[in-house]
Scaffold this motif. Structure first.
Motif, short mmCIF file in Angstrom:
data_model
loop_
_atom_site.label_atom_id
_atom_site.label_comp_id
_atom_site.label_asym_id
_atom_site.label_seq_id
_atom_site.Cartn_x
_atom_site.Cartn_y
_atom_site.Cartn_z
N VAL A 1 3.50 -5.93 -14.22
CA VAL A 1 3.11 -7.25 -14.47
C VAL A 1 1.62 -7.30 -14.23
O VAL A 1 1.09 -6.69 -13.29
N PRO A 2 0.78 -8.25 -15.18
CA PRO A 2 -0.38 -8.23 -15.10
C PRO A 2 -1.05 -8.92 -13.82
O PRO A 2 -0.12 -10.05 -13.52
N ILE A 3 -2.04 -8.67 -13.16
CA ILE A 3 -2.50 -9.08 -11.83
C ILE A 3 -3.01 -10.60 -12.01
O ILE A 3 -4.16 -10.40 -12.91
N ASP A 4 -2.56 -11.60 -11.34
CA ASP A 4 -3.10 -12.76 -11.66
C ASP A 4 -3.81 -13.40 -10.38
O ASP A 4 -3.77 -14.62 -10.04
N GLU B 1 0.93 -1.23 0.03
CA GLU B 1 -0.07 -0.08 -0.06
C GLU B 1 0.84 1.19 0.05
O GLU B 1 0.53 2.32 -0.79
N SER B 2 1.91 1.23 0.91
CA SER B 2 2.89 2.42 0.94
C SER B 2 3.51 2.75 -0.56
O SER B 2 3.72 3.96 -0.92
N ASN B 3 3.85 1.56 -1.17
CA ASN B 3 4.32 1.79 -2.63
C ASN B 3 3.30 1.62 -3.50
O ASN B 3 3.71 1.79 -4.70
N LEU B 4 2.08 1.68 -3.50
CA LEU B 4 0.95 1.62 -4.48
C LEU B 4 1.06 0.84 -5.38
O LEU B 4 1.09 0.87 -6.56
N CYS B 5 1.25 -0.47 -4.89
CA CYS B 5 1.60 -1.97 -5.61
C CYS B 5 0.32 -2.57 -5.77
O CYS B 5 0.02 -3.52 -4.84
N ALA B 6 -0.44 -2.49 -6.62
CA ALA B 6 -1.65 -2.96 -6.92
C ALA B 6 -1.51 -4.53 -7.18
O ALA B 6 -2.07 -5.56 -6.46
N TYR B 7 -0.36 -4.95 -7.78
CA TYR B 7 -0.28 -6.32 -8.02
C TYR B 7 0.17 -7.05 -6.67
O TYR B 7 -0.43 -8.08 -6.33
#
Length: 197
Positions: free
Chosen positions: A174-177, A79-85
Motif C-alpha cells: 500500500v502506498p504511504i499516504d 517497527e517489529s514487523n518493519l511496516c513503514a506504512y
C-alpha cells in the motif's frame, strides 16, 4: 528483478464509488482520519475483513488499555514487523492524540518512561518476535509491574489487530499516504524520511 514498493498489488476501492456497507464503513473512517487511508481502501475489497478490523479496534477502544497505550503498541508492533506504512500512519495518529516526539520515538523502540507502559510494549514486542511463544519470565515481568491477566489478553488482541494491518500493508504494498517514517531496521537508524510515497 526489481519490484515496485510504490504501487498497490491489490487495487483500492474508490471511496467515490463505494456503496452499501463499504460506503458506511468509509464514512466512519473519515470521521477519524478526515480521509479514507489507502490501507482501508484496499481492505474494502473484502467488506467483512474491513468491518472485522474496525470492530476489533472499536471493541479494544472500550478496554483497559487507553488510546495512548494502544497507539504506542501500534508503533512498537509496526517497527517489529518493519511496516513503514503503519509506522507512518500511527506516528501521525500518535502526534494527533498528544504523544510527544520522545514518547513516539520510545514507543518505536518498545520503550516508555512509565514502567507499566514499558512492560506492555516489551510484552507486545516479545509476542511478535517470538510468535506468541512467551517464556514464563516474559509473563512474570509483565505481572511484576502489575499487569492483570485481562491487560495481558488485551495486549495480545492489540498485537493481532496490528499484525493484520502490517501484513495487509506488506501483501498489498500500500502506498504511504501519511508523512513517511522509515522503520529503524530498513533506514539503518530510524530517521524520518522526507516527503511521501
Amino acid at each position: 528483478m526489481s519490484e515496485s514498493r510504490d504501487q498497490n498489488r491489490i487495487q483500492p476501492v474508490d471511496p467515490e464509488h463505494a456503496s452499501g456497507a463499504v460506503r458506511r464503513l468509509f464514512a466512519e473512517i473519515r470521521t477519524k482520519f478526515a480521509l479514507v487511508p489507502n490501507l482501508f481502501r484496499v481492505l474494502a475489497n473484502a467488506p467483512a475483513a474491513l468491518e472485522g478490523l474496525m470492530g476489533l479496534s472499536a471493541a479494544l477502544a472500550r478496554g483497559a488499555l487507553d488510546e495512548k497505550i494502544r497507539e504506542q503498541l501500534a508503533l512498537a508492533i509496526a517497527e517489529s514487523n518493519l511496516c513503514a506504512y503503519c509506522l507512518s500512519g500511527h506516528t501521525a495518529m500518535a502526534a494527533k492524540i498528544g504523544l510527544s516526539r520522545v514518547e513516539i520515538d520510545d514507543a518505536i523502540r518498545a520503550s516508555a518512561a512509565d514502567a507499566r507502559t514499558d512492560a506492555i510494549l516489551k510484552l507486545a514486542r516479545s509476542i511478535v518476535v517470538q510468535r506468541g511463544e512467551l517464556s514464563d519470565a516474559d509473563l512474570a515481568h509483565a505481572r511484576a509491574v502489575g499487569l492483570s491477566d485481562g491487560e495481558i489478553v488485551e495486549t495480545v488482541a492489540n498485537v493481532a489487530l496490528n499484525i493484520f494491518e502490517n501484513y495487509m500493508s506488506h501483501v498489498a504494498r500500500v502506498p504511504i499516504d501519511f508523512p513517511q517514517i522509515e522503520s529503524r531496521e530498513t533506514s539503518g537508524e530510524g530517521g524520518e524520511s522526507n516527503g511521501q510515497r
